[in-house]
Scaffold this motif. Structure first.
Motif, PDB file in Angstrom:
ATOM      1  N   GLY A 300      55.559  38.364  68.549  1.00  0.00           N
ATOM      2  CA  GLY A 300      56.180  39.015  69.706  1.00  0.00           C
ATOM      3  C   GLY A 300      57.471  39.647  69.243  1.00  0.00           C
ATOM      4  N   THR A 301      58.245  40.216  70.141  1.00  0.00           N
ATOM      5  CA  THR A 301      59.490  40.862  69.759  1.00  0.00           C
ATOM      6  C   THR A 301      60.374  39.899  68.964  1.00  0.00           C
ATOM      7  N   GLY A 302      60.717  40.284  67.746  1.00  0.00           N
ATOM      8  CA  GLY A 302      61.607  39.490  66.913  1.00  0.00           C
ATOM      9  C   GLY A 302      61.053  38.165  66.440  1.00  0.00           C
ATOM     10  N   THR A 303      59.773  37.919  66.613  1.00  0.00           N
ATOM     11  CA  THR A 303      59.164  36.644  66.226  1.00  0.00           C
ATOM     12  C   THR A 303      57.991  36.910  65.283  1.00  0.00           C
ATOM     13  N   TYR A 304      58.033  36.270  64.108  1.00  0.00           N
ATOM     14  CA  TYR A 304      57.067  36.559  63.056  1.00  0.00           C
ATOM     15  C   TYR A 304      56.569  35.274  62.411  1.00  0.00           C
ATOM     16  N   ARG A 305      55.422  35.379  61.741  1.00  0.00           N
ATOM     17  CA  ARG A 305      54.908  34.275  60.939  1.00  0.00           C
ATOM     18  C   ARG A 305      54.564  34.768  59.534  1.00  0.00           C
ATOM     19  N   PHE A 306      55.128  34.086  58.554  1.00  0.00           N
ATOM     20  CA  PHE A 306      54.883  34.340  57.146  1.00  0.00           C
ATOM     21  C   PHE A 306      53.874  33.309  56.666  1.00  0.00           C
ATOM     22  N   VAL A 307      52.730  33.777  56.163  1.00  0.00           N
ATOM     23  CA  VAL A 307      51.645  32.885  55.753  1.00  0.00           C
ATOM     24  C   VAL A 307      51.445  33.012  54.248  1.00  0.00           C
ATOM     25  N   PRO A 308      51.949  32.042  53.456  1.00  0.00           N
ATOM     26  CA  PRO A 308      51.743  32.056  52.009  1.00  0.00           C
ATOM     27  C   PRO A 308      50.623  31.089  51.628  1.00  0.00           C
ATOM     28  N   PRO A 309      49.417  31.579  51.365  1.00  0.00           N
ATOM     29  CA  PRO A 309      48.284  30.690  51.077  1.00  0.00           C
ATOM     30  C   PRO A 309      48.554  29.750  49.909  1.00  0.00           C
ATOM     31  N   ASN A 310      48.007  28.558  50.026  1.00  0.00           N
ATOM     32  CA  ASN A 310      48.059  27.533  48.981  1.00  0.00           C
ATOM     33  C   ASN A 310      49.449  26.968  48.721  1.00  0.00           C
ATOM     34  N   MET A 311      50.405  27.270  49.610  1.00  0.00           N
ATOM     35  CA  MET A 311      51.719  26.642  49.522  1.00  0.00           C
ATOM     36  C   MET A 311      51.716  25.337  50.319  1.00  0.00           C
ATOM     37  N   PRO A 312      52.383  24.283  49.846  1.00  0.00           N
ATOM     38  CA  PRO A 312      52.387  22.975  50.524  1.00  0.00           C
ATOM     39  C   PRO A 312      53.348  22.959  51.709  1.00  0.00           C
ATOM     40  N   LEU A 313      52.951  23.609  52.797  1.00  0.00           N
ATOM     41  CA  LEU A 313      53.854  23.784  53.938  1.00  0.00           C
ATOM     42  C   LEU A 313      54.049  22.518  54.767  1.00  0.00           C
ATOM     43  N   GLY A 314      53.413  21.422  54.375  1.00  0.00           N
ATOM     44  CA  GLY A 314      53.728  20.141  54.989  1.00  0.00           C
ATOM     45  C   GLY A 314      54.971  19.524  54.372  1.00  0.00           C
ATOM     46  N   ASN A 315      55.559  20.231  53.430  1.00  0.00           N
ATOM     47  CA  ASN A 315      56.764  19.803  52.728  1.00  0.00           C
ATOM     48  C   ASN A 315      57.644  21.029  52.539  1.00  0.00           C
ATOM     49  N   GLY A 316      58.617  20.909  51.621  1.00  0.00           N
ATOM     50  CA  GLY A 316      59.311  22.074  51.125  1.00  0.00           C
ATOM     51  C   GLY A 316      60.522  22.532  51.905  1.00  0.00           C
ATOM     52  N   HIS A 317      60.884  23.792  51.648  1.00  0.00           N
ATOM     53  CA  HIS A 317      62.157  24.331  52.090  1.00  0.00           C
ATOM     54  C   HIS A 317      62.017  25.834  52.333  1.00  0.00           C
ATOM     55  N   VAL A 318      62.752  26.355  53.323  1.00  0.00           N
ATOM     56  CA  VAL A 318      62.695  27.776  53.668  1.00  0.00           C
ATOM     57  C   VAL A 318      64.103  28.343  53.807  1.00  0.00           C
ATOM     58  N   GLN A 319      64.301  29.546  53.286  1.00  0.00           N
ATOM     59  CA  GLN A 319      65.510  30.320  53.535  1.00  0.00           C
ATOM     60  C   GLN A 319      65.113  31.701  54.045  1.00  0.00           C
ATOM     61  N   VAL A 320      65.906  32.242  54.975  1.00  0.00           N
ATOM     62  CA  VAL A 320      65.637  33.550  55.565  1.00  0.00           C
ATOM     63  C   VAL A 320      66.925  34.368  55.596  1.00  0.00           C
TER      64      VAL A 320
END
Length: 363
Positions: A300-320
């Protein structure tokens, strides 16, 4: 002369943090060059997930979203409204760089206030968080630290831009790095406008993260980056709480074909189609250590999803980091294995707005 310059940088860093250098009352003053058990290099990150924790009482953030390369357990302490100290055991030597991004669906922002060696060989990373209008506020955030000395291999450079009103300068040599073995420099191009020169590793590719520095409600972002010969140029703009250009310190990291902490698994992307429903980000400005192709969706407006296949997204860290010459800013909303990384972007008014951004995942 080398020792004198180092001591000057150390003193400047503590003054920027508002710390008092005194021996009165038995206070312990850490000095450069004091032998410590901590390793000189390493990395750590946290998801600080208890924003309203008791004052001055350390808590251990979620282990799924916390890492320390020394094997130590990171903790977080709330020291005041919107003020936090992330304690990273075993990493308490001079150097490295820090990035911070606010977490959640609100329009709040966070930045790095300062980082210094703490007690027992740990590193203390001080974080400040604000509402969009500049008031202090308790909120969740992500914070990362890396300190590397490995020249060659994957491309990485970082700086602490510590002289916001200087026309041209070499930023603190203790808090910068270039894997090509060169020295990074900075020029000021106007109020709140800067160009970071990164020699030896230029290419029409890669990824940039930027974080505002200091106990101030500022927001810094990448405008663009491009090569000229073997030099990479990265343009940055900083804005105050109402969205006006304003001089400010910042941290910046440039990477290519590696994670922002120079480890794997990792992924990053430049999201350059803000109104497109779904697309694959430009390959030169995207990376997935598994070789998979990334996908970005507009929810939606200003709302996005980044989908990186095979990344362990049940863990980890994000910077934007937001991208572009305007005053829009972005943050991480959440991430899960089933949804990917959700990102929200705002105008200074707090309204959601479509805009470009850079997003990085690291495990």
């Amino acid at each position: 002369m080398r020792v004198s310059r180092f001591l000057k940088e150390w003193r400047t860093r503590l003054l920027a943090a508002g710390a008092a250098l005194t021996m009165a009352g038995g206070a312990v003053v850490l000095a450069p060059g004091v032998a410590q058990a901590a390793p000189a290099r390493g990395l750590a990150y946290v998801w600080a997930n208890s924003p309203n924790s008791a004052l001055n009482v350390p808590y251990t953030p979620s282990a799924f979203y916390s890492r320390n390369s020394t094997g130590g357990t990171n903790t977080v302490v709330r020291t005041g409204t919107g003020q936090y100290t992330v304690r990273m055991p075993g990493l308490g030597l001079i150097g490295g760089t820090v990035h911070v991004t606010a977490y959640g669906s609100t329009s709040h922002t966070c930045g790095v206030n300062y980082w210094v060696p703490g007690a027992g060989g740990r590193l203390d990373v001080h974080v400040s968080c604000f509402t969009r209008t500049g008031a202090r506020v308790n909120t969740t955030f992500d914070a990362s630290f890396v300190n590397t000395a490995v020249v060659g291999g994957s491309r990485i450079a970082y700086v602490w831009a510590n002289q916001p009103t200087s026309a041209a300068y070499t930023p603190s040599t203790s808090y910068q790095f270039n894997s090509g073995g060169s020295t990074n420099t900075i020029t000021r191009q106007g109020a709140g406008q800067y160009r970071v020169r990164v020699p030896s590793i230029g290419a029409a590719a890669g990824h940039v993260q930027v974080t505002a520095y200091g106990d101030v409600a500022a927001r810094c972002k990448v405008v663009n980056w491009f090569p000229s010969g073997s030099t990479e140029y990265v343009n940055v703009r900083c804005h105050n709480a109402v969205g006006r250009l304003a001089d400010n310190r910042f941290t910046l990291t440039y990477v290519r074909s590696t994670g922002i902490l120079r480890t794997t698994p990792a992924a990053y992307a430049w999201a350059n189609q803000p109104t497109t429903a779904a697309y694959n980000p430009a390959a030169s400005y995207a990376y997935n250590s598994t070789g998979s192709v990334m996908r970005i969706r507009r929810i939606g407006t200003g709302t996005y999803r980044f989908v990186p296949p095979n990344m362990p997204l049940g863990n980890g860290h994000v910077q934007v980091t937001a991208y572009g010459s305007d005053s829009a800013y972005c943050k991480v909303d959440f991430w899960t294995p089933s949804t990917g990384v959700q990102i929200r972007c705002f105008a200074p008014s707090g309204a959601l707005v479509d805009t470009y951004y850079d997003v990085a995942f690291q495990r």
